[in-house]
Design a protein around this motif. Structure first.
Motif, PDB file in Angstrom:
ATOM      1  N   PHE A   1       6.978 -15.207   4.390  1.00 34.88           N
ATOM      2  CA  PHE A   1       7.621 -13.744   4.934  1.00 34.88           C
ATOM      3  C   PHE A   1       8.225 -13.665   3.598  1.00 34.88           C
ATOM      4  CE2 PHE A   1       6.953 -15.634   8.948  1.00 34.88           C
ATOM      5  CZ  PHE A   1       6.238 -14.728   9.530  1.00 34.88           C
ATOM      6  N   GLU A   2       8.531 -14.069   2.145  1.00 35.50           N
ATOM      7  CA  GLU A   2       9.348 -13.330   0.964  1.00 35.50           C
ATOM      8  C   GLU A   2       8.669 -12.849  -0.112  1.00 35.50           C
ATOM      9  OE1 GLU A   2      13.024 -15.102  -1.139  1.00 35.50           O
ATOM     10  OE2 GLU A   2      11.782 -16.674  -1.346  1.00 35.50           O
ATOM     11  N   VAL A   3       7.413 -13.301   0.140  1.00 35.52           N
ATOM     12  CA  VAL A   3       6.688 -12.277  -1.171  1.00 35.52           C
ATOM     13  C   VAL A   3       6.916 -10.795  -0.236  1.00 35.52           C
ATOM     14  CG1 VAL A   3       5.258 -11.714  -2.639  1.00 35.52           C
ATOM     15  CG2 VAL A   3       5.479 -13.884  -2.420  1.00 35.52           C
ATOM     16  N   PRO A   4       6.114 -10.824   0.511  1.00 31.90           N
ATOM     17  CA  PRO A   4       6.020  -8.865   2.030  1.00 31.90           C
ATOM     18  C   PRO A   4       7.238  -8.702   1.801  1.00 31.90           C
ATOM     19  CG  PRO A   4       4.882 -10.982   2.798  1.00 31.90           C
ATOM     20  CD  PRO A   4       5.471 -11.810   1.672  1.00 31.90           C
ATOM     21  N   SER A   5       8.099  -9.520   1.851  1.00 30.55           N
ATOM     22  CA  SER A   5       9.501  -8.518   1.656  1.00 30.55           C
ATOM     23  C   SER A   5      10.004  -8.157   0.111  1.00 30.55           C
ATOM     24  CB  SER A   5      10.513  -9.684   2.283  1.00 30.55           C
ATOM     25  OG  SER A   5      11.833  -8.953   2.132  1.00 30.55           O
ATOM     26  N   ASN A   6       9.702  -8.950  -0.069  1.00 34.44           N
ATOM     27  CA  ASN A   6      10.591  -8.206  -1.696  1.00 34.44           C
ATOM     28  C   ASN A   6       9.209  -6.806  -1.955  1.00 34.44           C
ATOM     29  OD1 ASN A   6      12.614  -8.801  -2.763  1.00 34.44           O
ATOM     30  ND2 ASN A   6      11.139  -9.674  -5.021  1.00 34.44           N
ATOM     31  N   LEU A   7       7.588  -6.823  -1.948  1.00 35.42           N
ATOM     32  CA  LEU A   7       6.760  -6.068  -1.740  1.00 35.42           C
ATOM     33  C   LEU A   7       7.333  -4.874  -1.272  1.00 35.42           C
ATOM     34  CD1 LEU A   7       3.382  -8.077  -2.669  1.00 35.42           C
ATOM     35  CD2 LEU A   7       5.545  -7.174  -4.355  1.00 35.42           C
ATOM     36  N   PHE A   8       7.764  -5.231   0.028  1.00 35.29           N
ATOM     37  CA  PHE A   8       8.013  -3.864   0.895  1.00 35.29           C
ATOM     38  C   PHE A   8       9.518  -3.537   0.926  1.00 35.29           C
ATOM     39  CE2 PHE A   8       8.859  -2.733   5.119  1.00 35.29           C
ATOM     40  CZ  PHE A   8       8.127  -1.106   5.510  1.00 35.29           C
ATOM     41  N   LEU A   9      10.329  -4.536  -0.702  1.00 35.64           N
ATOM     42  CA  LEU A   9      11.499  -3.776  -0.551  1.00 35.64           C
ATOM     43  C   LEU A   9      11.228  -2.700  -1.995  1.00 35.64           C
ATOM     44  CD1 LEU A   9      15.176  -5.315  -1.679  1.00 35.64           C
ATOM     45  CD2 LEU A   9      14.022  -3.933  -2.930  1.00 35.64           C
ATOM     46  N   GLU A  10      10.407  -3.152  -2.375  1.00 39.74           N
ATOM     47  CA  GLU A  10      10.012  -1.838  -3.398  1.00 39.74           C
ATOM     48  C   GLU A  10       9.625  -0.545  -3.516  1.00 39.74           C
ATOM     49  OE1 GLU A  10       7.295  -2.566  -8.254  1.00 39.74           O
ATOM     50  OE2 GLU A  10       6.685  -3.366  -5.877  1.00 39.74           O
ATOM     51  N   LYS A  11       8.699  -0.830  -1.916  1.00 44.29           N
ATOM     52  CA  LYS A  11       8.322   0.370  -1.891  1.00 44.29           C
ATOM     53  C   LYS A  11       9.353   1.099  -0.675  1.00 44.29           C
ATOM     54  CE  LYS A  11       3.552  -1.193  -1.877  1.00 44.29           C
ATOM     55  NZ  LYS A  11       2.626   0.043  -2.456  1.00 44.29           N
ATOM     56  N   ILE A  12       9.712   0.738  -0.254  1.00 43.55           N
ATOM     57  CA  ILE A  12      11.236   1.313   0.534  1.00 43.55           C
ATOM     58  C   ILE A  12      12.903   1.269   0.640  1.00 43.55           C
ATOM     59  CG2 ILE A  12       9.439   1.106   2.573  1.00 43.55           C
ATOM     60  CD1 ILE A  12      11.682  -0.657   3.774  1.00 43.55           C
ATOM     61  N   GLY A  13      12.688   0.850  -0.262  1.00 43.82           N
ATOM     62  CA  GLY A  13      14.441   0.607  -1.294  1.00 43.82           C
ATOM     63  C   GLY A  13      15.104  -0.876  -0.846  1.00 43.82           C
ATOM     64  N   ALA A  14      16.521  -0.727  -1.086  1.00 39.06           N
ATOM     65  CA  ALA A  14      16.989  -2.318  -0.860  1.00 39.06           C
ATOM     66  C   ALA A  14      17.536  -1.896   0.351  1.00 39.06           C
ATOM     67  CB  ALA A  14      17.820  -2.243  -1.979  1.00 39.06           C
ATOM     68  N   ARG A  15      18.393  -0.829   0.800  1.00 41.71           N
ATOM     69  CA  ARG A  15      19.068  -0.209   1.572  1.00 41.71           C
ATOM     70  C   ARG A  15      18.401  -0.751   2.817  1.00 41.71           C
ATOM     71  NH1 ARG A  15      20.959   5.223   2.913  1.00 41.71           N
ATOM     72  NH2 ARG A  15      18.916   5.638   2.008  1.00 41.71           N
ATOM     73  N   LYS A  16      16.763  -0.373   3.103  1.00 39.95           N
ATOM     74  CA  LYS A  16      16.287   0.219   4.521  1.00 39.95           C
ATOM     75  C   LYS A  16      16.201  -1.736   5.228  1.00 39.95           C
ATOM     76  CE  LYS A  16      15.103   4.296   5.226  1.00 39.95           C
ATOM     77  NZ  LYS A  16      13.596   5.083   5.248  1.00 39.95           N
ATOM     78  N   THR A  17      15.852  -2.745   3.661  1.00 40.26           N
ATOM     79  CA  THR A  17      16.064  -3.772   3.822  1.00 40.26           C
ATOM     80  C   THR A  17      16.015  -4.784   4.319  1.00 40.26           C
ATOM     81  OG1 THR A  17      13.585  -3.343   2.182  1.00 40.26           O
ATOM     82  CG2 THR A  17      14.286  -5.627   2.353  1.00 40.26           C
ATOM     83  N   ILE A  18      17.940  -4.507   2.917  1.00 40.74           N
ATOM     84  CA  ILE A  18      18.935  -5.816   3.393  1.00 40.74           C
ATOM     85  C   ILE A  18      19.106  -4.932   4.961  1.00 40.74           C
ATOM     86  CG2 ILE A  18      20.709  -6.043   2.051  1.00 40.74           C
ATOM     87  CD1 ILE A  18      19.653  -5.676  -0.271  1.00 40.74           C
TER      88      ILE A  18
END
Length: 449
Positions: free
Chosen positions: A80-97
């Motif tokens: 799940f790590e690669v999808p999570s980081n690619l998603f972070l680039e799209k939606i931002g760090a706040r929502k991801t973290i």
């Protein structure tokens, strides 16, 4: 316009005190919160090492089952790590973290109710899956705020969350294990998971308010300060020359796969020491859970100092190769000496200090290597790929130690095997990594101009 350029241009051209003040302001705003997140994550990742002191007996689990369960966390990481980081680039760090912290908090609480090896495995896997993306996400996030020549120190400060987790986590876990057993019908190890699952739930909510995704969105920076940072980051990109931008570019890069192998070897000692330190200390003759907790924190006090000093010195010299390689060699030496001095508790404990400080101080210089090669989606996916595949050694290390302990009756046998991986890491860095990056050379030229 000329005045603005003179006062707020790139770090290489702006007055150094002005640039230092801006980056200090940014660091004070975002780094302490990132450290708190990583500290909490590390507590929830390795508290199982303290729970083990009573958990195995209550559930009837073997050392091998514990080692496998401790390490299966990293299988969830891998997936799940690669999808999570690619998603972070799209939606931002706040929502991801925020998503990461809330889900891992709930999983930690649920671990307090495991009743079998299967439920233990499932929740450890889910913890890895839900926490996946935090570490590489922060590494990526720091590239949005700091140029490379300032970044190792920031990564080093972020990584102090691990030793701080060891400093605080040992006494806290020791106190919970020593005093909470039997309250409301829960065992001491159950209370450990229940109480330590609450902070990430709170931090997940605070993240939405505390973090800003990128400098351009920071209301707490002036326009001039934003211009300085953005111009500095743009100059950084020019200094690197041609970099890989897409995730598929990262997949095709032999250097990315070499870095993945290096990181696999580097990481192996970190979770191994985190999971097995309480057992190692108990094996030295310490019986009290509270004392074990206190002693477990001491190596991490030295680890904090080593992490900060190595990261700062690496930035000052713009050198990553020897800083990382010598740190992993120190970790290997410490792991071997723990076994050699098994009958001398004081020397074995000093060896444990060396091993912890060595592996922790290697991370800051290491993570400057991928960011010299990658940008854009390649950086997001490549960093996550290196971290997720490299972290599989977090599965291999603890499981290997548990398996070899069941066979030989000695923890030291597994520690020798992990030391071998740290030595291999040192060799790979010294033989295959270039002596100086193009970026370091370019930045050096700029500083002279």
């Amino acid at each position: 316009m000329n005045t603005l350029a003179q006062t707020t241009g790139p770090d290489t051209h702006a007055p150094k005190p002005a640039a230092d003040a801006v980056y200090s302001k940014i660091a004070k705003r975002i780094v302490p919160f990132l450290v708190l997140l990583w500290l909490t994550a590390w507590l929830d990742r390795v508290n199982v090492g303290f729970a083990k002191l009573q958990m195995l007996q209550d559930l009837g689990l073997s050392e091998a089952v514990f080692g496998l369960g401790a390490g299966i966390f990293y299988v969830g990481y891998l997936l799940f790590e690669v999808p999570s980081n690619l998603f972070l680039e799209k939606i931002g760090a706040r929502k991801t973290i925020a998503r990461i912290t809330i889900l891992w908090g709930l999983t930690t609480i649920a671990t307090g109710f495991v009743h079998s090896a299967t439920s233990f495995y499932v929740l450890r896997f889910l913890l890895g899956a839900f926490e996946a993306g935090l570490y590489p996400g922060v590494i990526l996030y720091l590239t949005y705020w700091f140029p490379a020549r300032r970044r190792a120190q920031m990564v080093g400060l972020f990584m102090t969350g691990v030793p701080l987790g060891g400093i605080l986590g040992g006494p806290i876990a020791g106190w919970i294990m020593g005093s909470m057993g039997g309250h409301l019908g829960f065992a001491n190890w159950q209370w450990l998971f229940l109480l330590e699952g609450i902070p990430p739930l709170i931090l997940g909510i605070v993240t939405i308010v505390a973090l800003t995704d990128k400098p351009a969105q920071a209301r707490w920076l002036t326009d001039g300060e934003k211009h300085l940072v953005l111009a500095d980051l743009e100059q950084d990109q020019k200094a690197m020359g041609i970099t890989r931008h897409s995730f598929f570019d990262a997949l095709r890069s032999p250097q990315v796969w070499l870095l993945t192998l290096i990181y696999f070897c580097l990481v192996s000692a970190n979770p191994t020491l985190g999971f097995w330190t309480p057992t190692i200390i108990k094996g030295l003759g310490v019986k009290s859970d509270v004392v074990i907790g206190l002693l477990s924190s001491l190596p991490y006090v030295i680890g904090v100092c080593a992490t900060i000093l190595v990261g700062r010195h690496s930035d000052k010299k713009l050198e990553r190769r020897y800083h990382c390689a010598l740190s992993t060699l120190a970790a290997a030496t410490g792991l071997v000496l723990i076994g050699w001095f098994a009958n001398s508790p004081t020397l074995a404990f000093l060896a444990l200090v060396l091993a912890v400080a060595g592996v922790l101080s290697a991370f800051a210089p290491f993570w400057q290597m991928p960011t010299m090669l990658l940008s854009g989606s390649a950086a997001a996916g490549g960093i996550a790929l290196i971290n997720s595949l490299g972290n599989l050694s977090g599965f291999v290390g603890p499981a290997l130690v548990g398996w070899l302990k069941d066979i030989t009756g000695k923890t030291s046998t597994g520690l020798y095997a992990v030391a071998g991986l740290e030595v291999l890491c040192t060799v790979l860095i010294l033989v295959f990594m270039p002596r100086a990056s193009r970026q370091a050379a370019a930045v050096g030229d700029l500083r002279k101009s």
